[in-house]
Design a protein around this motif. Structure first.
Motif, mmCIF file in Angstrom:
data_model
loop_
_atom_site.group_PDB
_atom_site.id
_atom_site.type_symbol
_atom_site.label_atom_id
_atom_site.label_comp_id
_atom_site.label_asym_id
_atom_site.label_seq_id
_atom_site.Cartn_x
_atom_site.Cartn_y
_atom_site.Cartn_z
ATOM 1 N N LEU A 1 4.549 4.362 -5.863
ATOM 2 C CA LEU A 1 3.640 5.431 -5.440
ATOM 3 C C LEU A 1 4.051 6.797 -5.987
ATOM 4 N N GLU B 1 -2.227 5.348 -1.251
ATOM 5 C CA GLU B 1 -2.234 6.595 -2.027
ATOM 6 C C GLU B 1 -2.176 7.841 -1.137
ATOM 7 N N GLN B 2 -2.418 7.671 0.165
ATOM 8 C CA GLN B 2 -2.375 8.817 1.089
ATOM 9 C C GLN B 2 -0.976 9.075 1.639
#
Length: 356
Positions: free
Chosen positions: A121, A90-91
């Protein structure tokens, strides 16, 4: 709002973001590599699953075998890249992938994995040229290097002299008219009985030999920045075959040394001349053959003689790796270039020029 409209909106905002984390994928030949790169120059992870030992038994890369092994490796390489970088999926701000040049089947594995990951994503997908990635490897190794500069591109499939005017602007000054230098190294290595990959093997063996064979390069190209390595490759093949037909012994190290001396002199002299004629004081080498110790010695010496500054990537970034793709993608994002849709496909050949 349609999916790609949302992605374009994210891409526009991403250009202004202070820190950009790119997950990048490289699968153009026989290395499955995934990296996590922050702001183009900080490598958080760079995982490479090599197939060298697999292809060595065949004397070179077998495309179908390469593709199958990419499929087997890529998911595990992805997980390891995240773990080593110490980040969660998620980063990731963007997914970058080599879409060309390279082996079609091998490229498709990386491209399709990247498309699925970017979609899951909901982050921008950046299509990166393998050639431009090799140039960007220098930004990782040399934090203070900025364009403009002259680049000698020497890889398995490409040989060229480029003027890098900006991070995304490239002018071709010269290229090979036939074989790439990496192909010539591999062919000569096979002829004298050295294993794949041939470049490092010739480099090592040449240190034991003498420059006693006067191989020649194409005289017709001496006033240009173009190269031709087909003729010298044929010279070596004929020399070895003549020895074999006469049942005479020959020194492999002398042939390796003589071949290497000839081609590295041709490469080094022309790129230094390009620097002087274009008024550029920085000379950069890129690509796998940039790891050749004799080529680097000659480039360093000629740069010192002509008051030029020489840059080459760390050895681990000379050969194919995903970190260089992540570095290049960062500068494309900052300049608002390279955003790809989910219909992106692989291309076995790509242009060297300015990125749109």
């Amino acid at each position: 709002m349609a999916y790609f409209d949302k992605i374009k909106e994210k891409f526009e905002k991403l250009k202004q973001k202070q820190d950009i984390i790119v997950l990048s994928i490289e699968s153009s030949c026989d290395e499955t590599s995934i990296a996590v790169v922050k702001n183009g120059r900080e490598v958080l992870s760079n995982i490479i699953a090599t197939q060298i030992e697999i292809h060595r038994r065949f004397g070179g890369v077998v495309p179908e075998v390469a593709s199958r092994n990419h499929i087997l490796a890529i998911s595990n390489v992805y997980e390891e890249a995240l773990n080593v970088a110490g980040i969660k999926a998620e980063q990731i701000d963007a997914v970058a992938v080599t879409y060309g040049a390279g082996l079609m089947g091998a490229l498709l594995v990386g491209v399709n994995f990247a498309k699925g990951l970017a979609y899951s994503l909901a982050v921008p997908l950046i299509a990166v040229s393998h050639v431009h990635g090799h140039i960007a490897a220098n930004y990782i190794s040399h934090k203070d290097l900025v364009p403009p500069f002259i680049c000698l591109m020497v890889s398995g499939g490409h040989t060229a002299i480029l003027k890098v005017e900006d991070y995304n602007k490239f002018d071709m000054l010269g290229t090979t008219v036939d074989d790439a230098i990496g192909e010539a190294f591999d062919k000569v290595a096979r002829v004298i009985g050295l294993p794949y990959p041939g470049g490092p093997e010739i480099d090592k063996l040449a240190k034991e030999g003498k420059n006693i064979y006067k191989f020649t390069v194409a005289d017709s190209l001496k006033n240009t920045y173009n190269f031709s390595f087909s003729g010298i490759k044929t010279e070596v093949v004929n020399l070895v075959h003549n020895f074999i037909q006469r049942k005479e012994e020959y020194n492999r190290a002398d042939i390796a040394c003589s071949f290497q001396e000839s081609v590295t002199s041709e490469l080094a002299s022309k790129v230094v001349r390009a620097c002087k004629n274009s008024g550029q004081n920085n000379l950069v080498v890129a690509g796998g053959v940039g790891a050749n110790s004799r080529l680097k010695e000659k480039l360093q010496a000629l740069c010192e003689e002509n008051n030029l500054t020489f840059f080459s990537p760390a050895l681990k970034y000379c050969t194919d790796n995903a970190a260089m793709i992540g570095s290049m993608a960062y500068y494309m994002i900052r300049d608002g270039r390279g955003l790809a849709e989910l219909d992106l496909t692989a291309k076995p050949n790509v242009e060297f020029g300015t990125i749109k």
